[in-house]
Scaffold this motif. Structure first.
Motif, mmCIF file in Angstrom:
data_model
loop_
_atom_site.group_PDB
_atom_site.id
_atom_site.type_symbol
_atom_site.label_atom_id
_atom_site.label_comp_id
_atom_site.label_asym_id
_atom_site.label_seq_id
_atom_site.Cartn_x
_atom_site.Cartn_y
_atom_site.Cartn_z
ATOM 1 N N VAL A 172 12.021 -2.441 -3.924
ATOM 2 C CA VAL A 172 12.873 -1.323 -3.475
ATOM 3 C C VAL A 172 12.496 -0.906 -2.048
ATOM 4 O O VAL A 172 13.372 -0.670 -1.208
ATOM 5 C CB VAL A 172 12.768 -0.113 -4.439
ATOM 6 C CG1 VAL A 172 13.435 1.131 -3.864
ATOM 7 C CG2 VAL A 172 13.392 -0.456 -5.791
ATOM 8 N N VAL A 200 4.432 -4.510 -13.333
ATOM 9 C CA VAL A 200 5.907 -4.411 -13.296
ATOM 10 C C VAL A 200 6.347 -3.332 -12.304
ATOM 11 O O VAL A 200 7.235 -3.546 -11.479
ATOM 12 C CB VAL A 200 6.463 -4.120 -14.717
ATOM 13 C CG1 VAL A 200 7.950 -3.783 -14.656
ATOM 14 C CG2 VAL A 200 6.234 -5.316 -15.628
ATOM 15 N N THR A 201 5.689 -2.152 -12.374
ATOM 16 C CA THR A 201 6.041 -1.041 -11.475
ATOM 17 C C THR A 201 5.809 -1.433 -10.023
ATOM 18 O O THR A 201 6.649 -1.150 -9.155
ATOM 19 C CB THR A 201 5.205 0.219 -11.815
ATOM 20 O OG1 THR A 201 5.355 0.504 -13.194
ATOM 21 C CG2 THR A 201 5.644 1.420 -11.009
ATOM 22 N N VAL A 247 8.577 -3.729 -8.769
ATOM 23 C CA VAL A 247 9.837 -2.991 -8.575
ATOM 24 C C VAL A 247 9.758 -2.110 -7.325
ATOM 25 O O VAL A 247 10.668 -2.107 -6.485
ATOM 26 C CB VAL A 247 10.169 -2.135 -9.827
ATOM 27 C CG1 VAL A 247 11.338 -1.193 -9.558
ATOM 28 C CG2 VAL A 247 10.466 -3.032 -11.019
#
Length: 336
Positions: free
Chosen positions: A181, A173-174, A177
């Motif tokens: 970004v 998940v990190t 993301v």
């Protein structure tokens, strides 16, 4: 049913661990590729930059734990991560000001930078081991599993169980993301566009009024952030040991070069290529094959191509093959 068991065993021991490891390598390789693409040198200190950022996070995690601060089911390290990033940014900006800036002003050749970065690598490695010690340091807490083997067996009634660790879920998940970004920043913001312009053509970028020192500063800040996140995720998933990050340098560089050095998309693809290659070649396939094959053809041995002790050799061999046959990598980066 046996085929389902075979797939569950494959997912448990190959697909899920390789996906998490691939995400960690991809974040590490993104840092290497940004330094190469924008600052134009191979940063051999990147593994130890990851170690430093992770070390600061570990120290803050221990401090929070001693004060009774936790993050519920999630690891406390996620609360300490911003402090690790700040510590790592401080270190790399200090290193750039004290070391790299001098060679940049001298317009030194890339090979000089490589040698200098190796010196920085040894200093960082020694610093991390001096502060936190050379041994394994455990700092993971919170819920250990999203799905445990026992829960999975109870839910499905299958003979083979599946476990998804919290750290594996957080890693994927990190990574998604952070990558989203980063790409948004590089494509949409003014600073990101100036970094890309500086990477494409330094002279033209300078003529159009782009401040090179500002570009260098932002590059180091982004690289320090990526390195710390990658280092912490790896430490949570496996364990924190300073020397392991030094060894991780090979698969990280292999990921960046396989994908195409200087190409961010290639770094992500390369990370997963290396991770899946390492895991599939060093996995003992007996368990999967026992379920998947008829009884008469079941293997007696482990069916393991290479011992896990040699997993870094896999990335080395892939790196050699790519350099020999496609030196620009899968996504056509700059030729190595």
């Amino acid at each position: 049913m046996d085929l389902l068991n075979a797939f569950v065993a494959l997912a448990n021991f190959v697909l899920i661990p390789a996906t998490a490891y691939g995400a960690q390598l991809a974040l590490g390789a993104l840092g290497v590729t940004l330094i190469y693409g924008i600052l134009r040198f191979s940063n051999f200190a990147h593994g130890d930059t990851m170690a430093f950022g992770a070390m600061v996070t570990v120290l803050f995690t221990w401090w929070f734990q001693s004060m009774g601060i936790s993050f519920g089911p999630l690891p406390t390290a996620l609360l300490a991560l911003p402090f690790g990033i700040l510590g790592c940014i401080t270190l790399v900006l200090f290193t750039d000001r004290v070391v790299y800036k001098f060679y940049r002003e001298q317009k030194a050749k890339p090979v000089i930078y490589v040698i200098v970065s190796m010196g920085v690598m040894f200093i960082m490695n020694g610093l991390v081991r001096f502060i936190i010690g050379p041994d394994d340091q455990r700092f993971a807490d919170g819920e250990r599993f999203i799905v445990s083997v026992r829960e999975f067996k109870a839910m499905t009634g299958l003979k083979e169980g599946l476990a998804i660790k919290t750290t594996q879920g957080i890693t994927v998940v990190t990574a998604v993301v952070v990558v989203a970004v980063l790409f948004w920043f590089l494509k949409r913001t003014r600073t990101g566009k100036s970094m890309r312009a500086y990477s494409d053509n330094e002279d033209l970028a300078l003529l159009s009024g782009i401040n090179p020192e500002r570009v260098v500063m932002y590059t180091w800040m982004i690289v320090a952030t990526l390195a710390t996140i990658a280092g912490v995720l790896y430490g949570l998933d496996k364990t924190f040991k300073p020397f392991v990050y030094f060894q991780l340098l090979l698969p990280i560089f292999a990921s960046a070069i396989v994908g195409g050095l200087g190409n961010p998309l290639g770094a992500i693809a390369g990370g997963f290529v290396i991770a899946f290659s390492e895991v599939t070649i060093t996995y003992a396939w007996k368990k999967v094959l026992v379920y998947a094959m008829p009884e008469s053809l079941e293997p007696n041995g482990l069916v393991q191509l290479l011992s896990t002790d040699y997993k870094f050799a896999v990335s080395f061999v892939i790196l050699l093959i790519v350099l020999l046959f496609k030196p620009t990598g899968l996504f056509k980066g700059q030729s190595v």
